[in-house]
Design a protein around this motif. Structure first.
Motif, PDB file in Angstrom:
ATOM      1  N   ASP A   1     -84.142 -17.230 -49.132  1.00 51.54           N
ATOM      2  CA  ASP A   1     -84.335 -16.327 -47.996  1.00 51.54           C
ATOM      3  C   ASP A   1     -85.610 -15.499 -48.132  1.00 51.54           C
ATOM      4  N   TYR A   2     -86.223 -15.209 -47.022  1.00 45.63           N
ATOM      5  CA  TYR A   2     -87.386 -14.340 -46.987  1.00 45.63           C
ATOM      6  C   TYR A   2     -87.131 -13.250 -45.962  1.00 45.63           C
ATOM      7  N   ILE A   3     -87.895 -12.195 -46.006  1.00 45.18           N
ATOM      8  CA  ILE A   3     -87.653 -11.011 -45.195  1.00 45.18           C
ATOM      9  C   ILE A   3     -88.782 -10.841 -44.182  1.00 45.18           C
ATOM     10  N   THR A   4     -88.399 -10.634 -42.947  1.00 41.25           N
ATOM     11  CA  THR A   4     -89.370 -10.478 -41.871  1.00 41.25           C
ATOM     12  C   THR A   4     -88.991  -9.285 -41.012  1.00 41.25           C
ATOM     13  N   TRP A   5     -89.986  -8.594 -40.537  1.00 42.53           N
ATOM     14  CA  TRP A   5     -89.793  -7.489 -39.612  1.00 42.53           C
ATOM     15  C   TRP A   5     -90.505  -7.790 -38.298  1.00 42.53           C
ATOM     16  N   TYR A   6     -89.776  -7.482 -37.221  1.00 44.12           N
ATOM     17  CA  TYR A   6     -90.325  -7.645 -35.886  1.00 44.12           C
ATOM     18  C   TYR A   6     -90.221  -6.324 -35.129  1.00 44.12           C
ATOM     19  N   GLN A   7     -91.110  -6.176 -34.159  1.00 47.80           N
ATOM     20  CA  GLN A   7     -91.102  -5.025 -33.253  1.00 47.80           C
ATOM     21  C   GLN A   7     -90.817  -5.550 -31.859  1.00 47.80           C
ATOM     22  N   GLN A   8     -89.998  -4.846 -31.101  1.00 45.95           N
ATOM     23  CA  GLN A   8     -89.724  -5.295 -29.747  1.00 45.95           C
ATOM     24  C   GLN A   8     -89.723  -4.125 -28.770  1.00 45.95           C
ATOM     25  N   PHE A   9     -90.491  -4.303 -27.695  1.00 46.63           N
ATOM     26  CA  PHE A   9     -90.493  -3.360 -26.581  1.00 46.63           C
ATOM     27  C   PHE A   9     -89.531  -3.884 -25.514  1.00 46.63           C
TER      28      PHE A   9
ATOM     29  N   GLN B   1     -89.494  -7.492 -23.525  1.00 45.05           N
ATOM     30  CA  GLN B   1     -90.546  -8.333 -24.088  1.00 45.05           C
ATOM     31  C   GLN B   1     -89.987  -9.094 -25.281  1.00 45.05           C
ATOM     32  N   GLY B   2     -90.677 -10.158 -25.674  1.00 43.17           N
ATOM     33  CA  GLY B   2     -90.274 -10.880 -26.869  1.00 43.17           C
ATOM     34  C   GLY B   2     -90.648 -10.104 -28.125  1.00 43.17           C
ATOM     35  N   PRO B   3     -89.901 -10.295 -29.207  1.00 44.82           N
ATOM     36  CA  PRO B   3     -90.232  -9.634 -30.471  1.00 44.82           C
ATOM     37  C   PRO B   3     -91.630 -10.002 -30.937  1.00 44.82           C
ATOM     38  N   ARG B   4     -92.284  -9.020 -31.531  1.00 47.29           N
ATOM     39  CA  ARG B   4     -93.638  -9.221 -32.051  1.00 47.29           C
ATOM     40  C   ARG B   4     -93.595  -9.144 -33.567  1.00 47.29           C
ATOM     41  N   PHE B   5     -94.130 -10.152 -34.237  1.00 46.12           N
ATOM     42  CA  PHE B   5     -94.146 -10.202 -35.696  1.00 46.12           C
ATOM     43  C   PHE B   5     -94.946  -9.035 -36.262  1.00 46.12           C
ATOM     44  N   ILE B   6     -94.360  -8.371 -37.273  1.00 46.15           N
ATOM     45  CA  ILE B   6     -95.071  -7.288 -37.946  1.00 46.15           C
ATOM     46  C   ILE B   6     -95.515  -7.717 -39.338  1.00 46.15           C
ATOM     47  N   ILE B   7     -94.547  -8.128 -40.165  1.00 42.70           N
ATOM     48  CA  ILE B   7     -94.857  -8.403 -41.560  1.00 42.70           C
ATOM     49  C   ILE B   7     -93.744  -9.247 -42.157  1.00 42.70           C
ATOM     50  N   GLN B   8     -94.087  -9.966 -43.207  1.00 39.43           N
ATOM     51  CA  GLN B   8     -93.126 -10.854 -43.856  1.00 39.43           C
ATOM     52  C   GLN B   8     -93.370 -10.861 -45.355  1.00 39.43           C
ATOM     53  N   GLY B   9     -92.280 -10.959 -46.117  1.00 35.55           N
ATOM     54  CA  GLY B   9     -92.458 -11.012 -47.561  1.00 35.55           C
ATOM     55  C   GLY B   9     -91.280 -11.662 -48.257  1.00 35.55           C
ATOM     56  N   TYR B  10     -91.506 -12.023 -49.497  1.00 36.16           N
ATOM     57  CA  TYR B  10     -90.447 -12.610 -50.314  1.00 36.16           C
ATOM     58  C   TYR B  10     -90.057 -11.674 -51.458  1.00 36.16           C
ATOM     59  N   LYS B  11     -91.063 -11.095 -52.099  1.00 30.89           N
ATOM     60  CA  LYS B  11     -90.788 -10.115 -53.151  1.00 30.89           C
ATOM     61  C   LYS B  11     -91.985  -9.196 -53.316  1.00 30.89           C
ATOM     62  N   THR B  12     -91.815  -8.134 -54.039  1.00 30.97           N
ATOM     63  CA  THR B  12     -92.811  -7.086 -54.334  1.00 30.97           C
ATOM     64  C   THR B  12     -93.310  -6.423 -53.064  1.00 30.97           C
ATOM     65  N   LYS B  13     -94.620  -6.276 -52.939  1.00 28.16           N
ATOM     66  CA  LYS B  13     -95.182  -5.509 -51.838  1.00 28.16           C
ATOM     67  C   LYS B  13     -96.166  -6.351 -51.043  1.00 28.16           C
TER      68      LYS B  13
ATOM     69  N   GLY C   1     -92.270 -15.857 -27.343  1.00 22.57           N
ATOM     70  CA  GLY C   1     -92.808 -15.747 -26.009  1.00 22.57           C
ATOM     71  C   GLY C   1     -92.258 -14.512 -25.314  1.00 22.57           C
ATOM     72  N   PRO C   2     -92.664 -14.302 -24.068  1.00 24.38           N
ATOM     73  CA  PRO C   2     -92.231 -13.104 -23.334  1.00 24.38           C
ATOM     74  C   PRO C   2     -90.789 -13.181 -22.848  1.00 24.38           C
ATOM     75  N   GLY C   3     -90.234 -14.372 -22.825  1.00 24.45           N
ATOM     76  CA  GLY C   3     -88.847 -14.512 -22.415  1.00 24.45           C
ATOM     77  C   GLY C   3     -88.665 -14.852 -20.951  1.00 24.45           C
ATOM     78  N   THR C   4     -87.496 -15.372 -20.649  1.00 19.80           N
ATOM     79  CA  THR C   4     -87.056 -15.616 -19.266  1.00 19.80           C
ATOM     80  C   THR C   4     -85.799 -14.795 -19.041  1.00 19.80           C
ATOM     81  N   ARG C   5     -85.838 -13.960 -18.035  1.00 22.34           N
ATOM     82  CA  ARG C   5     -84.665 -13.138 -17.707  1.00 22.34           C
ATOM     83  C   ARG C   5     -83.783 -13.924 -16.750  1.00 22.34           C
ATOM     84  N   LEU C   6     -82.602 -14.310 -17.214  1.00 29.25           N
ATOM     85  CA  LEU C   6     -81.649 -15.063 -16.392  1.00 29.25           C
ATOM     86  C   LEU C   6     -80.529 -14.136 -15.942  1.00 29.25           C
TER      87      LEU C   6
END
Lengths: 113, 117
Positions: A31-39, A42-54, B109-114
């Motif tokens: 497993d690896y660790i990922t962080w996303y931001q979402q407004f 909108q679709g989630p936006r990739f922020i950062i990803q890691g496996y270990k340390t910093k 992607g931005p998504g599709t709102r259904l």
């Protein structure tokens, strides 16, 4: 699948550093660790990803202790535009190829003036 | 460099109907994943396609099906729509990764709102 636990919400002020900690006690070797931001809407936006340390990029830092049972996303000097939902997730990489992301409910970060 | 694109942006259907959503991956990516995001919830994994086959699947009924084309674009089909299928449908693309030599990053992607009435 590793389940993640993170605070439901956090409040901060512009210019402050924000640290969001995520717990993933049963994280597996692959497993690896990922962080996303979402407004909103909108679709989630990739922020950062890691496996270990910093890991550090131009947006954030990700701190992962040796046991990998938690991780901390650090956002330096947040602004109003950083108000969003932040998801910590553990991605499963299958040895035969392919991956699977499991999202939790995320942390709603609210930044005020 | 175009990112992940989805169409349509919004869609309104009635119960029992069928719907098809479309996704074009980011340039250079060969893997497409689909997610469903209900209001106030995190995205839930539906399935993943690469090499034109479904490789991984989440906990979704057979009413949800998909397809990947030779150009890596993908479709999500939902049959016999229920009110509970109302959600934001997200497509994410990535380059197939093999542990431990590489990890992947999924770009959404931005998504599709259904909306199902």
């Amino acid at each position: 699948l590793a389940k993640t636990t993170q605070p439901i919400s956090m409040d901060s002020y512009e210019g402050q550093e924000v640290n969001i900690t995520c717990s993933h006690n049963n994280i597996a070797t692959n497993d690896y660790i990922t962080w996303y931001q979402q407004f909103p809407s909108q679709g989630p936006r990739f922020i950062i990803q890691g496996y270990k340390t910093k890991v550090t990029n131009e947006v954030a830092s990700l701190f992962i202790p040796a046991d990998r049972k938690s991780s901390t996303l650090s956002l330096p000097r947040v602004s109003l535009s950083d108000t969003a939902v932040y998801y910590c997730l553990v991605g499963v990489l299958f040895t035969g190829g392919g991956n699977k992301l499991t999202f939790g409910t995320g942390t709603q970060l609210k930044v005020e003036l | 460099d175009a990112g992940v694109t989805q169409s349509p942006t919004h869609l309104i259907k009635t119960r029992g109907q069928q719907v098809t959503l479309r996704c074009s991956p980011k340039s250079g990516h060969d893997t497409v994943s689909w997610y469903q995001q209900a209001l106030g919830q995190g995205p839930q994994f539906i399935f993943q396609y690469y090499e034109e086959e479904e490789r991984q699947r989440g906990n979704f009924p057979d009413r949800f099906s998909g397809h990947q084309f030779p150009n890596y674009s993908s479709e999500l089909n939902v049959n016999a729509l229920l009110l509970g299928d109302s959600a934001l449908y997200l497509c994410a693309s990535s380059l197939r990764a093999y542990f431990p030599t590489s990890t992947d990053t999924q770009y959404f992607g931005p998504g599709t709102r259904l909306t199902v009435l």
